[in-house]
Design a protein around this motif. Structure first.
Motif, short mmCIF file in Angstrom:
data_model
loop_
_atom_site.label_atom_id
_atom_site.label_comp_id
_atom_site.label_asym_id
_atom_site.label_seq_id
_atom_site.Cartn_x
_atom_site.Cartn_y
_atom_site.Cartn_z
N LYS A 33 -21.83 -14.69 34.09
CA LYS A 33 -21.13 -14.77 35.37
C LYS A 33 -20.86 -16.23 35.72
CE LYS A 33 -23.02 -10.46 37.17
NZ LYS A 33 -21.74 -9.74 36.98
N PRO A 34 -19.69 -16.52 36.32
CA PRO A 34 -19.34 -17.92 36.61
C PRO A 34 -20.34 -18.64 37.50
CG PRO A 34 -17.80 -16.38 37.65
CD PRO A 34 -18.61 -15.59 36.70
N GLN A 35 -21.00 -17.90 38.41
CA GLN A 35 -21.91 -18.56 39.34
C GLN A 35 -23.19 -19.08 38.68
OE1 GLN A 35 -20.66 -15.46 39.61
NE2 GLN A 35 -22.13 -14.00 40.48
N VAL A 36 -23.48 -18.64 37.44
CA VAL A 36 -24.67 -19.14 36.76
C VAL A 36 -24.32 -20.13 35.65
CG1 VAL A 36 -25.95 -17.03 37.28
CG2 VAL A 36 -24.80 -17.25 35.07
N MET A 37 -23.03 -20.41 35.46
CA MET A 37 -22.61 -21.31 34.38
C MET A 37 -23.28 -22.68 34.48
SD MET A 37 -20.58 -20.60 31.82
CE MET A 37 -19.26 -19.58 31.22
N GLY A 38 -23.42 -23.19 35.69
CA GLY A 38 -23.99 -24.52 35.87
C GLY A 38 -25.39 -24.65 35.31
N SER A 39 -26.17 -23.58 35.37
CA SER A 39 -27.54 -23.62 34.84
C SER A 39 -27.61 -23.17 33.39
CB SER A 39 -28.46 -22.74 35.70
OG SER A 39 -28.01 -21.40 35.71
N VAL A 40 -26.65 -22.35 32.97
CA VAL A 40 -26.68 -21.83 31.60
C VAL A 40 -26.18 -22.85 30.58
CG1 VAL A 40 -25.56 -20.14 30.07
CG2 VAL A 40 -26.50 -19.40 32.25
N LEU A 41 -25.16 -23.64 30.95
CA LEU A 41 -24.50 -24.50 29.96
C LEU A 41 -25.35 -25.65 29.41
CD1 LEU A 41 -20.84 -24.76 31.36
CD2 LEU A 41 -21.65 -23.45 29.39
N PRO A 42 -26.06 -26.44 30.23
CA PRO A 42 -26.73 -27.63 29.68
C PRO A 42 -27.62 -27.36 28.46
CG PRO A 42 -26.72 -27.74 32.07
CD PRO A 42 -26.20 -26.38 31.71
N PRO A 43 -28.46 -26.32 28.46
CA PRO A 43 -29.31 -26.10 27.27
C PRO A 43 -28.53 -25.70 26.02
CG PRO A 43 -30.17 -24.91 29.20
CD PRO A 43 -28.79 -25.36 29.54
N LEU A 44 -27.24 -25.36 26.19
CA LEU A 44 -26.45 -24.92 25.04
C LEU A 44 -25.78 -26.06 24.31
CD1 LEU A 44 -24.68 -21.81 26.64
CD2 LEU A 44 -26.84 -21.87 25.36
N LYS A 45 -25.86 -27.27 24.84
CA LYS A 45 -25.18 -28.40 24.21
C LYS A 45 -25.65 -28.64 22.79
CE LYS A 45 -23.64 -33.12 25.06
NZ LYS A 45 -23.65 -34.28 26.01
N SER A 46 -26.92 -28.30 22.53
CA SER A 46 -27.47 -28.52 21.18
C SER A 46 -26.80 -27.62 20.14
CB SER A 46 -28.98 -28.25 21.18
OG SER A 46 -29.25 -26.88 21.47
N LEU A 47 -26.12 -26.55 20.59
CA LEU A 47 -25.47 -25.63 19.66
C LEU A 47 -24.09 -26.11 19.23
CD1 LEU A 47 -26.31 -22.25 21.48
CD2 LEU A 47 -27.41 -23.16 19.41
N ILE A 48 -23.59 -27.15 19.88
CA ILE A 48 -22.24 -27.64 19.61
C ILE A 48 -22.25 -28.58 18.41
CG2 ILE A 48 -20.22 -28.81 20.53
CD1 ILE A 48 -20.87 -26.26 22.02
N GLY A 49 -21.49 -28.22 17.39
CA GLY A 49 -21.30 -29.08 16.22
C GLY A 49 -19.84 -29.45 16.08
N PRO A 50 -19.49 -30.24 15.08
CA PRO A 50 -18.10 -30.68 14.92
C PRO A 50 -17.11 -29.55 14.65
CG PRO A 50 -19.43 -31.29 13.00
CD PRO A 50 -20.37 -30.83 14.05
N GLU A 51 -17.58 -28.42 14.15
CA GLU A 51 -16.69 -27.29 13.85
C GLU A 51 -16.79 -26.16 14.88
OE1 GLU A 51 -14.40 -27.20 11.58
OE2 GLU A 51 -14.95 -29.21 10.91
N THR A 52 -17.59 -26.37 15.93
CA THR A 52 -17.78 -25.31 16.92
C THR A 52 -16.55 -25.15 17.81
OG1 THR A 52 -20.15 -25.82 17.00
CG2 THR A 52 -19.25 -24.51 18.82
N VAL A 53 -16.19 -23.91 18.10
CA VAL A 53 -15.19 -23.63 19.13
C VAL A 53 -15.89 -22.82 20.22
CG1 VAL A 53 -14.33 -21.59 17.89
CG2 VAL A 53 -12.95 -22.63 19.67
N VAL A 54 -15.71 -23.27 21.46
CA VAL A 54 -16.34 -22.63 22.62
C VAL A 54 -15.31 -21.70 23.26
CG1 VAL A 54 -17.45 -23.00 24.86
CG2 VAL A 54 -17.79 -24.65 23.00
N VAL A 55 -15.72 -20.48 23.55
CA VAL A 55 -14.84 -19.51 24.21
C VAL A 55 -15.54 -19.01 25.46
CG1 VAL A 55 -13.55 -17.35 23.99
CG2 VAL A 55 -13.97 -18.76 21.96
N SER A 56 -14.87 -19.14 26.60
CA SER A 56 -15.44 -18.66 27.86
C SER A 56 -14.58 -17.53 28.41
CB SER A 56 -15.50 -19.79 28.89
OG SER A 56 -15.80 -19.27 30.18
#
Length: 272
Positions: A75-98
């Motif tokens: 849900k959009p209202q929890v994005m602010g707390s959900v996103l920061p811990p996910l930064k470690s999953l981002i690599g040079p080939e990652t595509v993020v879909v929301s």
């Protein structure tokens, strides 16, 4: 680029929309071994789907993993707390879909950094494979990655790519919120039928089946909506009498113009 070459599909959130996407991916032939679901407590049906298909489940982002696709279905209202811990999953080939309404690319970038990103807006019929999704990709999304995302999104129905991120707000107003307008149409038809003398439950059944059947006819027919409308309308008949009201200068079109404008304005406000 295949999903396997870039890394696993990591699904954040196994609620209604995330669960629908997960079921669609599995049905399309994607192996459960290439899927990771991160959710603190998936519903029992989703937990069983994950287990039965050999997918991996975690309650938080595991260390040392880079996602091929990071699919955000919270849900959009929890994005602010959900996103920061996910930064470690981002690599040079990652595509993020929301698929979160009102969550802008700039907001995601502020938490995840620069990455290939797609902002998508499905609607609730996606849960039965009959949705439609509008999508916008930022400049970091290559044609190959766009094709990959398209194939992942289309398991729930057609995908329409728009030219600007602002167009997503209009997509939200038309198709994202659109199923509610159709459901309300059924309510209005049923209530009008009750006032015309039908029993309330009969009026509701007639309205429900009429709208469902008309939608299926529209789905299967090569004709556009205006042609199908004309096919039903005999000159001087009952349908024409009703359409004289609905198509009047103060009828449905100006009402929908105002409704869509209001929904788009609210989408813009939510996006900041």
């Amino acid at each position: 680029m295949t999903v396997l070459a870039a890394g696993p599909i990591v699904l954040i959130g196994a609620g209604n929309m995330g669960g629908a996407m997960l079921a669609g991916w599995l049905k399309s032939g994607i192996s459960g071994s290439n899927l990771l679901v991160i959710d603190p407590g998936p519903p029992p049906a989703m937990a069983k789907l994950i287990t039965d298909n050999g997918a991996r489940h975690e309650t938080a982002a595991p260390e040392g993993l880079k996602a091929g696709v990071l699919f955000l279905a919270v849900k959009p209202q929890v994005m602010g707390s959900v996103l920061p811990p996910l930064k470690s999953l981002i690599g040079p080939e990652t595509v993020v879909v929301s698929v979160a309404a009102g969550t802008t690319l700039s907001f995601m970038q502020s938490h995840l950094g620069d990455a290939a990103m797609v902002r998508a807006m499905p609607n609730t019929p996606a849960m039965i494979g009959r949705g439609v999704t509008g999508a916008f990709a930022n400049g970091a999304v290559s044609a190959e990655k766009r094709d990959l995302v398209h194939n992942l999104l289309k398991v729930s129905g057609p995908v329409e790519w728009v030219q600007t991120e602002a167009d997503i707000d209009a997509v939200t107003a038309v198709s994202g919120s659109g199923p509610a307008y159709v459901f309300y149409l059924v309510e209005c038809m049923a209530e009008a039928g009750r006032k015309a003398g039908l029993q309330a439950d009969l009026a509701m059944r007639l309205a429900r089946e009429t709208v469902a059947g008309a939608g299926e006819l529209l789905y299967q027919s090569p004709d556009d909506a205006s042609k199908l409308r004309q096919n039903v309308t005999s000159p001087g008949g009952t349908t024409a009498a009703a359409l004289n009201i609905l198509m009047a200068d103060d009828g449905m079109q100006p009402l929908f113009d105002r409704a869509i404008a209001a929904a788009r304005k609210r989408a813009e406000e939510l996006a900041g």
